[in-house]
Design a protein around this motif. Sequence first.
Motif, PDB file in Angstrom:
ATOM      1  N   VAL A 147       0.836  -1.207   0.000  1.00 13.08           N
ATOM      2  CA  VAL A 147       0.000   0.000   0.000  1.00 13.08           C
ATOM      3  C   VAL A 147       0.869   1.254   0.000  1.00 13.08           C
ATOM      4  CG1 VAL A 147      -1.622   1.358   1.379  1.00 13.08           C
ATOM      5  CG2 VAL A 147      -2.003  -1.097   1.074  1.00 13.08           C
ATOM      6  N   LEU A 148       1.898   1.266   0.832  1.00 15.73           N
ATOM      7  CA  LEU A 148       2.782   2.430   0.893  1.00 15.73           C
ATOM      8  C   LEU A 148       3.579   2.595  -0.388  1.00 15.73           C
ATOM      9  CD1 LEU A 148       4.097   4.790   2.349  1.00 15.73           C
ATOM     10  CD2 LEU A 148       5.627   3.178   3.501  1.00 15.73           C
ATOM     11  N   GLY A 149       4.182   1.508  -0.864  1.00 13.89           N
ATOM     12  CA  GLY A 149       5.018   1.598  -2.060  1.00 13.89           C
ATOM     13  C   GLY A 149       4.241   2.014  -3.293  1.00 13.89           C
ATOM     14  N   LEU A 150       3.070   1.395  -3.492  1.00 14.31           N
ATOM     15  CA  LEU A 150       2.265   1.722  -4.677  1.00 14.31           C
ATOM     16  C   LEU A 150       1.530   3.043  -4.516  1.00 14.31           C
ATOM     17  CD1 LEU A 150       0.776  -1.830  -5.425  1.00 14.31           C
ATOM     18  CD2 LEU A 150       2.631  -0.665  -6.634  1.00 14.31           C
ATOM     19  N   GLY A 151       1.127   3.348  -3.278  1.00 13.82           N
ATOM     20  CA  GLY A 151       0.386   4.592  -3.043  1.00 13.82           C
ATOM     21  C   GLY A 151       1.198   5.834  -3.320  1.00 13.82           C
ATOM     22  N   LEU A 152       2.514   5.737  -3.167  1.00 20.66           N
ATOM     23  CA  LEU A 152       3.367   6.903  -3.412  1.00 20.66           C
ATOM     24  C   LEU A 152       3.445   7.274  -4.884  1.00 20.66           C
ATOM     25  CD1 LEU A 152       6.328   6.305  -0.926  1.00 20.66           C
ATOM     26  CD2 LEU A 152       4.609   8.110  -0.845  1.00 20.66           C
ATOM     27  N   ILE A 153       2.981   6.370  -5.760  1.00 22.16           N
ATOM     28  CA  ILE A 153       2.963   6.698  -7.194  1.00 22.16           C
ATOM     29  C   ILE A 153       2.128   7.940  -7.443  1.00 22.16           C
ATOM     30  CG2 ILE A 153       2.211   5.890  -9.473  1.00 22.16           C
ATOM     31  CD1 ILE A 153       2.884   3.054  -8.569  1.00 22.16           C
ATOM     32  N   GLY A 154       1.054   8.083  -6.682  1.00 25.47           N
ATOM     33  CA  GLY A 154       0.166   9.224  -6.868  1.00 25.47           C
ATOM     34  C   GLY A 154       0.530  10.447  -6.052  1.00 25.47           C
ATOM     35  N   CYS A 155       1.650  10.421  -5.356  1.00 22.58           N
ATOM     36  CA  CYS A 155       2.074  11.553  -4.530  1.00 22.58           C
ATOM     37  C   CYS A 155       3.201  12.343  -5.208  1.00 22.58           C
ATOM     38  CB  CYS A 155       2.546  11.060  -3.153  1.00 22.58           C
ATOM     39  SG  CYS A 155       1.263  10.230  -2.185  1.00 22.58           S
ATOM     40  N   LYS A 156       3.429  13.528  -4.700  1.00 21.47           N
ATOM     41  CA  LYS A 156       4.469  14.399  -5.242  1.00 21.47           C
ATOM     42  C   LYS A 156       5.776  14.234  -4.467  1.00 21.47           C
ATOM     43  CE  LYS A 156       1.663  16.442  -8.179  1.00 21.47           C
ATOM     44  NZ  LYS A 156       1.800  16.287  -9.637  1.00 21.47           N
ATOM     45  N   GLU A 157       6.863  14.578  -5.132  1.00 20.95           N
ATOM     46  CA  GLU A 157       8.176  14.543  -4.493  1.00 20.95           C
ATOM     47  C   GLU A 157       8.292  15.677  -3.475  1.00 20.95           C
ATOM     48  OE1 GLU A 157      10.938  13.493  -2.995  1.00 20.95           O
ATOM     49  OE2 GLU A 157      11.235  12.289  -4.801  1.00 20.95           O
ATOM     50  N   SER A 158       9.236  15.543  -2.546  1.00 23.72           N
ATOM     51  CA  SER A 158       9.461  16.553  -1.513  1.00 23.72           C
ATOM     52  C   SER A 158       9.716  17.933  -2.121  1.00 23.72           C
ATOM     53  CB  SER A 158      10.655  16.146  -0.648  1.00 23.72           C
ATOM     54  OG  SER A 158      11.160  17.249   0.067  1.00 23.72           O
ATOM     55  N   VAL A 159       8.990  18.914  -1.599  1.00 20.79           N
ATOM     56  CA  VAL A 159       9.141  20.284  -2.087  1.00 20.79           C
ATOM     57  C   VAL A 159      10.570  20.773  -1.920  1.00 20.79           C
ATOM     58  CG1 VAL A 159       8.423  22.679  -1.739  1.00 20.79           C
ATOM     59  CG2 VAL A 159       6.735  20.830  -1.564  1.00 20.79           C
ATOM     60  N   ARG A 160      11.123  20.558  -0.741  1.00 24.33           N
ATOM     61  CA  ARG A 160      12.449  21.104  -0.445  1.00 24.33           C
ATOM     62  C   ARG A 160      13.556  20.348  -1.175  1.00 24.33           C
ATOM     63  NH1 ARG A 160       9.127  22.193   3.884  1.00 24.33           N
ATOM     64  NH2 ARG A 160       9.330  24.308   4.722  1.00 24.33           N
ATOM     65  N   TRP A 161      13.372  19.039  -1.427  1.00 23.18           N
ATOM     66  CA  TRP A 161      14.360  18.306  -2.209  1.00 23.18           C
ATOM     67  C   TRP A 161      14.389  18.823  -3.645  1.00 23.18           C
ATOM     68  CZ3 TRP A 161      14.203  15.093  -6.562  1.00 23.18           C
ATOM     69  CH2 TRP A 161      15.388  14.394  -6.846  1.00 23.18           C
ATOM     70  N   LEU A 162      13.211  19.071  -4.200  1.00 22.11           N
ATOM     71  CA  LEU A 162      13.118  19.599  -5.557  1.00 22.11           C
ATOM     72  C   LEU A 162      13.760  20.986  -5.650  1.00 22.11           C
ATOM     73  CD1 LEU A 162       9.467  18.500  -6.408  1.00 22.11           C
ATOM     74  CD2 LEU A 162      11.552  17.643  -7.498  1.00 22.11           C
ATOM     75  N   ALA A 163      13.488  21.804  -4.634  1.00 22.70           N
ATOM     76  CA  ALA A 163      14.074  23.140  -4.638  1.00 22.70           C
ATOM     77  C   ALA A 163      15.598  23.072  -4.497  1.00 22.70           C
ATOM     78  CB  ALA A 163      13.486  23.968  -3.499  1.00 22.70           C
ATOM     79  N   LYS A 164      16.068  22.129  -3.691  1.00 22.37           N
ATOM     80  CA  LYS A 164      17.503  21.948  -3.514  1.00 22.37           C
ATOM     81  C   LYS A 164      18.168  21.557  -4.820  1.00 22.37           C
ATOM     82  CE  LYS A 164      20.794  19.154  -0.846  1.00 22.37           C
ATOM     83  NZ  LYS A 164      20.931  18.065   0.158  1.00 22.37           N
ATOM     84  N   LYS A 165      17.450  20.799  -5.666  1.00 26.30           N
ATOM     85  CA  LYS A 165      17.961  20.380  -6.967  1.00 26.30           C
ATOM     86  C   LYS A 165      17.698  21.427  -8.049  1.00 26.30           C
ATOM     87  CE  LYS A 165      19.466  16.427  -5.500  1.00 26.30           C
ATOM     88  NZ  LYS A 165      20.907  16.139  -5.461  1.00 26.30           N
TER      89      LYS A 165
END
Length: 417
Positions: free
Chosen positions: A195-213
């Motif tokens: 449930v956790l592994g597949l459910g994350l498919i529909g979630c967004k990546e971390s805001v701060r990780w994306l900003a860091k990149k």
Amino acid sequence: MGIFTAVPGPRKGKIRAICFGFFVALSGFLFGYDTGIVGGVLTLKSYKDDFRFTNNTKVSAIMVSVQNAGAFIAALGVFAVSERFGRRKTIMAAMCLFCTGVILQVIPSHSLACFYLGRIVAGFGLGAGTAVSPTYNAEMAPKEIRGMLGSGMQWLFALGVMISYWIDYGVSVGLPVSSKQWQIPVGLQLVPAAVLGLGLIGCKESVRWLAKKERFDEAWESLCWIRGDDGEYILFFSEKWNRRPTLYISGLLMACCFVIVNVVNKTTPGPKNHQATPAGIATVAMVFLTNSIYQFSWGPLPWPYAAEIFPTRIREVGTSVGVSTQWLFNFLFSLVTPYMIVSWGSYTFTFYAILDITMATLVFLFLKETKGKSVEEMETIFHSRAAFDVELARKQGMEGKFESHAEEIEVHELKGN
């Protein structure tokens, strides 16, 4: 209503942030379920028949410690993976690894070596998942409820332990003696992991990780998704009371409970004919009270605290070290506590009381209060040089903006003349 009114922004964003926080904390449920299921499985005759062992203490110590060792290694080393591929993909990969380990445990190998191997592989996945989840949560949660959401790791851990006990009891009285009797409780771990592994498919990546990149468009999209709005706008105990007093007061209270347990056991006669005695009842009550205090303090709070105190540039490393420390001490104490009880008896509780007092003292002397602070403010709280650099850059930027604005006004005036 207090939860929703404390967070600025639309109600949809508040509900989504809370649901997301507890969903990511499913790794805590896995941690708790796996911790609780082992003891019951080892008592089943079907498990002993299939794996043909007689030394229950030795098998129990090895079974618990090998997984904790695997989790420690993974939690300590996962920061490099999380830094490169992101929080979301790392947790998904960790759940795949965990499921592989569970499958190795439930296949009818009749080999303790294979079962131990499965425990180690599952430990890799569990350690990685529990190390990255608090970081992911802290980087997505609004600062007003970050403590509550991060504490969800411990709430779901306790829920996982409770459910594991009932499942162990259910299969022991409801199923005949067969391999299925132990395979079912062990195999059920696949459900929340999937449930956790597949459910994350529909979630967004971390805001701060994306900003860091420097993927700012994706970071803005993720922020709008978690907030439920495109405007400018971890349990409950830790958000109503500050982190520091919650930790050092609870540490002292737990120490008192452990001392009482030792005194009662040393000053009263033991039970006869397996009959309950007032001293025995008092001991159970004190242990229950200690666990209750723990569940409101040292259980939940270290999860969000370890994830929120580090700046973005070193959060993966800091959280990994913090969570791996927990797995290391889980490994050590699960291995030595049975032998401590045999050798020391009730003085084992005195040892734990000393540890509690030590923890309370260290918290009182050294921990900083972080309630209600954004993760970007941690540099200032801990007096980091980077905080002063950021503030200087902000002031210089503002001064440049004002100078540019003044020049623009002067140009318009000249044009007017």
